[in-house]
Design a protein around this motif. Structure first.
Motif: not given
Length: 359
Positions: A191-195, A198, A259-261, A282, A300, A304
């Motif tokens: 999901t977007e949260q876990k990115d 990236r 890599t979570s946001r 992160t 954050d 890369d």
């Protein structure tokens, strides 16, 4: 005169969750429910949509499935379930479910507590967020969010931490030899949260310099996008979907990468600590868990290439890696046992409910 003693009326707790499928909140519901029932003889019920984690509940824990309906429909279902079970406390695990529990609790005179499982990017609508009698925050950053962004009084927020879900899986194996191909593991929903995109880019960059094999354990709506990007960049990543035996996956890996946001107190990181696997994450993913030399943080906004270089540095410095592993294991043993994490939750239940149970 009391009609029954507390001993005659065992404590009844109902957890209210969106679903009992994959996810950190769902794992906490399972672990907390099982600990309450098995270790303390509490009468536990879980209410939510059926998912794969239902099978992980102790046999003595009752599960009441919710239908896939709207807010009002599920609130009516919860009201009916609560009238049937007659819990002494409702414990909600998401903001939507907390609102439903608060409506039902007000109607039936039942106290409501809730869990704040993660540091959210936004708490809007602020006026409807975290309105329960007690809010259990899984870490200091999550507690600060509830106080500073949702505007709740500090005295209502109790930091309880998290406990690694796989602690009963046996003794951790020794750290893997790093002279072989580096095996990197990521755990979480796509999901977007876990990115995950990236993660794909970082692994593609790392593979230019070292032999690496990466695995992502988890499903989600970004699965197709992540697989496509991995093919385009030539990133050596196996997407294996949801797995139950995270301990075995960690034991096979050289390290966990996050890599979570945004996160709360990540169960994946705690399980890596317990299994003696180093963590690269992160700042937003670690939320302070890697402080004190317990792991390797990446800014954050790091590139890369910088992220990949941190992973590479980890395996070029055996002493530094082993110091982090040892520090992380000492910390998780001292601070993240189920008794230390869940004990304050049970104490809060009793503090809220015992007067009513004795009246």
């Amino acid at each position: 005169m009391a009609s029954a003693s507390a001993a005659d009326d065992p404590l009844r707790v109902m957890h209210v969750v969106d679903n009992l499928g994959q996810g950190g909140a769902q794992q906490v519901v399972v672990d907390l429910s099982n600990w309450l029932a098995r270790q303390n003889g509490i009468d536990v019920t879980v209410f939510g949509e059926r998912g794969s984690a239902v099978d992980l509940l102790e046999r003595s824990v009752r599960f009441i499935p919710a239908a896939r309906s709207g807010f009002l429909g599920q609130t009516k279902e919860l009201l009916a379930a609560t009238r049937e079970v007659r819990p002494h406390v409702l414990h909600a695990h998401q903001r939507r479910e907390a609102l439903q529990a608060l409506l039902v609790g007000r109607a039936l005179g039942i106290p409501v507590v809730e869990h704040a499982h993660t540091r959210l990017p936004s708490v809007r609508p602020r006026a409807l967020s975290f309105r329960s009698r007690t809010i259990f925050a899984v870490g200091p950053a999550v507690a600060d969010m509830v106080v500073n962004e949702a505007g709740r009084p500090r005295e209502l927020v109790q930091i309880v931490g998290n406990a690694p879900a796989q602690r009963q899986a046996g003794a951790p194996s020794a750290p893997n030899d790093t002279t072989s191909t580096l095996r990197v593991l990521a755990i979480g929903r796509l999901t977007e949260q876990k990115d995950p995109l990236r993660f794909v880019r970082v692994i593609a960059r790392l593979s230019r310099d070292v032999a690496v094999e990466a695995t992502w354990a988890g499903d989600g709506e970004l699965s197709a996008s992540a697989r496509r990007l991995a093919r385009e960049l030539g990133a050596p990543i196996h997407f294996i979907g949801h797995v139950d035996d995270i301990s075995a996956r960690l034991d096979e890996a050289h390290c966990l990468v996050m890599t979570s946001r945004w996160e709360g107190t990540s169960l994946a990181v705690l399980e890596a600590f317990d299994r003696r696997r180093p963590v690269v994450a992160t700042v937003s993913a670690s939320n302070g868990l890697l402080a004190g030399g317990r792991g390797f943080e990446v800014a954050d906004d790091a590139s890369d290439a910088q992220f990949a270089a941190t992973i590479g540095h980890l395996f070029e410095n055996d002493e530094e890696r082993m110091r982090a592993i040892d520090a992380a294991k000492r910390w998780v043993d001292a601070e993240a046992s189920p008794e230390r994490v869940f004990g304050p939750v049970l104490a809060a239940y009793r503090r809220l409910c015992d007067p009513a149970r004795r009246s």
